[in-house]
Design a protein around this motif. Sequence first.
Motif, PDB file in Angstrom:
ATOM      1  N   LEU A 171      18.615  -5.216  -5.730  1.00 34.19           N
ATOM      2  CA  LEU A 171      17.282  -5.607  -5.265  1.00 34.19           C
ATOM      3  C   LEU A 171      16.525  -6.352  -6.362  1.00 34.19           C
ATOM      4  CD1 LEU A 171      15.428  -5.430  -2.853  1.00 34.19           C
ATOM      5  CD2 LEU A 171      14.580  -3.248  -3.708  1.00 34.19           C
ATOM      6  N   ALA A 172      16.653  -5.887  -7.610  1.00 33.07           N
ATOM      7  CA  ALA A 172      15.976  -6.549  -8.722  1.00 33.07           C
ATOM      8  C   ALA A 172      16.514  -7.955  -8.938  1.00 33.07           C
ATOM      9  CB  ALA A 172      16.137  -5.719  -9.989  1.00 33.07           C
ATOM     10  N   ALA A 173      17.825  -8.124  -8.754  1.00 33.43           N
ATOM     11  CA  ALA A 173      18.417  -9.452  -8.910  1.00 33.43           C
ATOM     12  C   ALA A 173      18.076 -10.357  -7.733  1.00 33.43           C
ATOM     13  CB  ALA A 173      19.937  -9.325  -9.050  1.00 33.43           C
ATOM     14  N   PHE A 174      17.978  -9.761  -6.537  1.00 40.57           N
ATOM     15  CA  PHE A 174      17.665 -10.536  -5.338  1.00 40.57           C
ATOM     16  C   PHE A 174      16.204 -10.990  -5.343  1.00 40.57           C
ATOM     17  CE2 PHE A 174      16.022 -10.264  -0.880  1.00 40.57           C
ATOM     18  CZ  PHE A 174      16.666 -11.387  -0.389  1.00 40.57           C
ATOM     19  N   LYS A 175      15.307 -10.130  -5.861  1.00 43.94           N
ATOM     20  CA  LYS A 175      13.874 -10.421  -5.875  1.00 43.94           C
ATOM     21  C   LYS A 175      13.333 -10.313  -7.297  1.00 43.94           C
ATOM     22  CE  LYS A 175      12.319 -11.420  -1.766  1.00 43.94           C
ATOM     23  NZ  LYS A 175      11.597 -12.670  -1.546  1.00 43.94           N
ATOM     24  N   PRO A 176      13.597 -11.295  -8.157  1.00 44.46           N
ATOM     25  CA  PRO A 176      13.048 -11.232  -9.522  1.00 44.46           C
ATOM     26  C   PRO A 176      11.537 -11.353  -9.557  1.00 44.46           C
ATOM     27  CG  PRO A 176      14.087 -13.366  -9.108  1.00 44.46           C
ATOM     28  CD  PRO A 176      14.409 -12.499  -7.929  1.00 44.46           C
ATOM     29  N   GLY A 177      10.936 -11.863  -8.499  1.00 48.46           N
ATOM     30  CA  GLY A 177       9.482 -11.960  -8.395  1.00 48.46           C
ATOM     31  C   GLY A 177       9.008 -11.305  -7.117  1.00 48.46           C
ATOM     32  N   CYS A 178       7.761 -10.846  -7.119  1.00 49.49           N
ATOM     33  CA  CYS A 178       7.205 -10.167  -5.943  1.00 49.49           C
ATOM     34  C   CYS A 178       6.683 -11.216  -4.968  1.00 49.49           C
ATOM     35  CB  CYS A 178       6.102  -9.216  -6.381  1.00 49.49           C
ATOM     36  SG  CYS A 178       5.487  -8.129  -5.063  1.00 49.49           S
ATOM     37  N   GLN A 179       7.594 -11.828  -4.221  1.00 49.52           N
ATOM     38  CA  GLN A 179       7.245 -12.893  -3.289  1.00 49.52           C
ATOM     39  C   GLN A 179       7.964 -12.704  -1.967  1.00 49.52           C
ATOM     40  OE1 GLN A 179       8.430 -16.446  -5.380  1.00 49.52           O
ATOM     41  NE2 GLN A 179       6.619 -16.455  -6.694  1.00 49.52           N
ATOM     42  N   ASP A 180       7.323 -13.128  -0.889  1.00 49.46           N
ATOM     43  CA  ASP A 180       7.951 -13.074   0.431  1.00 49.46           C
ATOM     44  C   ASP A 180       9.105 -14.067   0.516  1.00 49.46           C
ATOM     45  OD1 ASP A 180       6.177 -11.162   1.164  1.00 49.46           O
ATOM     46  OD2 ASP A 180       4.928 -12.455   2.433  1.00 49.46           O
ATOM     47  N   THR A 181      10.113 -13.702   1.282  1.00 50.31           N
ATOM     48  CA  THR A 181      11.300 -14.530   1.441  1.00 50.31           C
ATOM     49  C   THR A 181      11.055 -15.639   2.450  1.00 50.31           C
ATOM     50  OG1 THR A 181      12.676 -12.603   0.973  1.00 50.31           O
ATOM     51  CG2 THR A 181      13.771 -14.497   1.973  1.00 50.31           C
ATOM     52  N   ASP A 182      11.507 -16.854   2.124  1.00 47.00           N
ATOM     53  CA  ASP A 182      11.365 -17.990   3.029  1.00 47.00           C
ATOM     54  C   ASP A 182      12.135 -17.742   4.322  1.00 47.00           C
ATOM     55  OD1 ASP A 182      10.484 -21.010   3.125  1.00 47.00           O
ATOM     56  OD2 ASP A 182      12.544 -20.944   3.884  1.00 47.00           O
ATOM     57  N   ALA A 183      11.597 -18.230   5.416  1.00 48.82           N
ATOM     58  CA  ALA A 183      12.195 -17.990   6.739  1.00 48.82           C
ATOM     59  C   ALA A 183      13.580 -18.605   6.886  1.00 48.82           C
ATOM     60  CB  ALA A 183      11.274 -18.528   7.838  1.00 48.82           C
ATOM     61  N   PHE A 208       6.972  -3.049  10.504  1.00 50.03           N
ATOM     62  CA  PHE A 208       8.005  -2.203   9.919  1.00 50.03           C
ATOM     63  C   PHE A 208       7.723  -1.834   8.461  1.00 50.03           C
ATOM     64  CE2 PHE A 208      10.916  -4.646  12.971  1.00 50.03           C
ATOM     65  CZ  PHE A 208      10.738  -3.697  13.970  1.00 50.03           C
ATOM     66  N   CYS A 209       6.644  -2.364   7.875  1.00 49.92           N
ATOM     67  CA  CYS A 209       6.409  -2.180   6.439  1.00 49.92           C
ATOM     68  C   CYS A 209       6.307  -0.716   6.038  1.00 49.92           C
ATOM     69  CB  CYS A 209       5.151  -2.930   6.008  1.00 49.92           C
ATOM     70  SG  CYS A 209       5.361  -4.731   5.923  1.00 49.92           S
ATOM     71  N   HIS A 210       5.708   0.125   6.875  1.00 52.44           N
ATOM     72  CA  HIS A 210       5.556   1.536   6.524  1.00 52.44           C
ATOM     73  C   HIS A 210       6.531   2.424   7.287  1.00 52.44           C
ATOM     74  CE1 HIS A 210       2.689   0.767   9.870  1.00 52.44           C
ATOM     75  NE2 HIS A 210       3.121   1.929  10.302  1.00 52.44           N
ATOM     76  N   SER A 211       7.611   1.818   7.815  1.00 54.12           N
ATOM     77  CA  SER A 211       8.627   2.599   8.517  1.00 54.12           C
ATOM     78  C   SER A 211       9.531   3.313   7.515  1.00 54.12           C
ATOM     79  CB  SER A 211       9.465   1.671   9.409  1.00 54.12           C
ATOM     80  OG  SER A 211      10.452   2.407  10.103  1.00 54.12           O
ATOM     81  N   VAL A 212       9.802   4.581   7.757  1.00 51.02           N
ATOM     82  CA  VAL A 212      10.617   5.381   6.844  1.00 51.02           C
ATOM     83  C   VAL A 212      12.087   5.042   7.027  1.00 51.02           C
ATOM     84  CG1 VAL A 212      11.328   7.721   6.221  1.00 51.02           C
ATOM     85  CG2 VAL A 212       8.939   7.237   6.786  1.00 51.02           C
ATOM     86  N   ARG A 229      10.532  -4.449   3.762  1.00 46.23           N
ATOM     87  CA  ARG A 229       9.941  -4.397   2.421  1.00 46.23           C
ATOM     88  C   ARG A 229      10.725  -5.242   1.417  1.00 46.23           C
ATOM     89  NH1 ARG A 229       9.155   0.811   4.539  1.00 46.23           N
ATOM     90  NH2 ARG A 229      11.144   1.583   3.764  1.00 46.23           N
ATOM     91  N   MET A 230      12.020  -5.324   1.606  1.00 51.08           N
ATOM     92  CA  MET A 230      12.861  -6.107   0.710  1.00 51.08           C
ATOM     93  C   MET A 230      12.613  -7.607   0.892  1.00 51.08           C
ATOM     94  SD  MET A 230      16.985  -5.877   0.272  1.00 51.08           S
ATOM     95  CE  MET A 230      17.271  -6.127   2.017  1.00 51.08           C
ATOM     96  N   THR A 235       3.732  -9.150   1.890  1.00 54.94           N
ATOM     97  CA  THR A 235       3.206  -8.778   3.203  1.00 54.94           C
ATOM     98  C   THR A 235       3.115  -7.265   3.343  1.00 54.94           C
ATOM     99  OG1 THR A 235       4.084 -10.792   4.240  1.00 54.94           O
ATOM    100  CG2 THR A 235       3.614  -8.931   5.693  1.00 54.94           C
ATOM    101  N   CYS A 236       4.082  -6.551   2.803  1.00 56.37           N
ATOM    102  CA  CYS A 236       4.116  -5.085   2.879  1.00 56.37           C
ATOM    103  C   CYS A 236       3.327  -4.417   1.757  1.00 56.37           C
ATOM    104  CB  CYS A 236       5.562  -4.601   2.860  1.00 56.37           C
ATOM    105  SG  CYS A 236       6.520  -5.035   4.332  1.00 56.37           S
ATOM    106  N   THR A 237       2.613  -5.229   0.955  1.00 56.10           N
ATOM    107  CA  THR A 237       1.789  -4.723  -0.163  1.00 56.10           C
ATOM    108  C   THR A 237       2.552  -3.739  -1.041  1.00 56.10           C
ATOM    109  OG1 THR A 237       0.810  -2.966   1.217  1.00 56.10           O
ATOM    110  CG2 THR A 237      -0.367  -5.067   1.102  1.00 56.10           C
ATOM    111  N   CYS A 238       3.757  -4.151  -1.459  1.00 54.64           N
ATOM    112  CA  CYS A 238       4.547  -3.296  -2.346  1.00 54.64           C
ATOM    113  C   CYS A 238       3.880  -3.117  -3.702  1.00 54.64           C
ATOM    114  CB  CYS A 238       5.950  -3.889  -2.525  1.00 54.64           C
ATOM    115  SG  CYS A 238       7.054  -3.632  -1.108  1.00 54.64           S
ATOM    116  N   TRP A 239       2.910  -3.942  -4.021  1.00 55.54           N
ATOM    117  CA  TRP A 239       2.207  -3.844  -5.297  1.00 55.54           C
ATOM    118  C   TRP A 239       1.103  -2.802  -5.267  1.00 55.54           C
ATOM    119  CZ3 TRP A 239      -2.793  -4.743  -4.057  1.00 55.54           C
ATOM    120  CH2 TRP A 239      -3.039  -5.533  -2.926  1.00 55.54           C
TER     121      TRP A 239
END
Length: 465
Positions: A171-183, A208-212, A229-230, A235-239
Amino acid sequence: TINLSDLVLNCIALEIVLNVDDLLFQALAPTPARFLMNTLQPIQLKSMPRRKGVDVKAFLMLLAVPIALILVYQLLMAPMLEDIEAVSHTLCGGERDFVWLEDSRRMVVMATSRSYQPADQAVRLAAEENAAAIVVNDVVQRNPEGSSLGIWKEDVRTMMAWGKYDFQEVLAAFKPGCQDTDAEDPAWFYMQKIAGPPFKNCSTVKPFCHSVSLETSWVPDEGRGIMARMLCPMTCTCWSEISPRLITTGCPSSCTQQLADGDGFTVEHRNNEFAAASCVDTPVAQLKRNPSFQNWIEQLALYANITGDSRMTEIVEDMAENGCALEGNWSSFACHFDNTALGSAARPFGGYAFFCGKLCCDSGNPGPDSDETYMKTICPFSCFEHHMPTGLGPPGPTGSGSGTGPSGSPSTGGTGTGSSGGSSSGTGTDSGTGSGSSSPGGSTGSSSGSGSSSGSSSGSSSGSS
């Protein structure tokens, strides 16, 4: 066969098949029946006409047999051969010079390999229609240039190393920055495979952001929450520490990453949230009206129900009833669910330090919250005055100034100065200046000024006589 013993056995078997009915009749039929059969005369059939010595029956058979063979081939053999060729192409055709694996995110990563050789064939995929099979088949059919689903790595060695990463490392390698993924990203294929075709961008997956979702099994929502969230951490306010999204599984670590000097975070939204929050315990009556806190309670209860975690169930009930005034000895646990210092007791949730700042962020409390380095990552800046980043302090104090003017003629001007000091949790200074005019016989002038700061402040003053 060319083996003599096999030839003899086959001949005997054929003889038995041809004569077994006669042998059974001779052995089992009564004597009158056998006598009757032996005395019966053959039935005379009318012979087929002949024409110039050619038997019409034989001529018709000569025509019928080839026609029958052609019909059998066209109606039965040809479709079967087409199916066999399709199977052969599916198993051994198309693009074959690549290898693939499914990583801990359940996404397929690929790398080109040396030329395909039949001797190198591995066990084929089962016919199960899963995401991995669809992606690989898409690359086989369209080649790497035509496929939009493949996630490619530089070489086989890199791909194999990628497959050994755990979920958080990938996940860290896939998302090095806290940004939404392009469509247009291939990863959206997996979201649509899980949730359906309509879910193709961040605005559609927000529910789905707060789905367990549990990390390894992806139950109970089949991974919808993790994937949302990934792909869409902003959008899911992971910050955020106080959003309705309590569960952190799938959120990239880059969303909560501190600056190199430990003075704040890389995501500005998180800095602002930490600067605005107060280090106080929210009254339980207010918590019960807080939508975010109620969402937290619901998510914790669902997690406890799925995992059968009895301790979590007790904590949920205690938090829902008493808020920050927990009756049980749960404060260190509930304040810092995701702290790795808890070891196997750690849970994939943020703590509720922003709701109960005094309870959770008091450095005198025992347990994980005694680690000030960790506490600075989950507690409001106001709990650590020395930790508040420059420029993020609260407003500075009001500045004031005073001044006096000399006596003289009405046109004589007088000046006055004044200064005041202001400070904030960042840095701030205030200053005031004043001016006054005088009248005959002497006069005095007074001035006042005010200033405010957010990191710095200034003041001005004026005097009159």
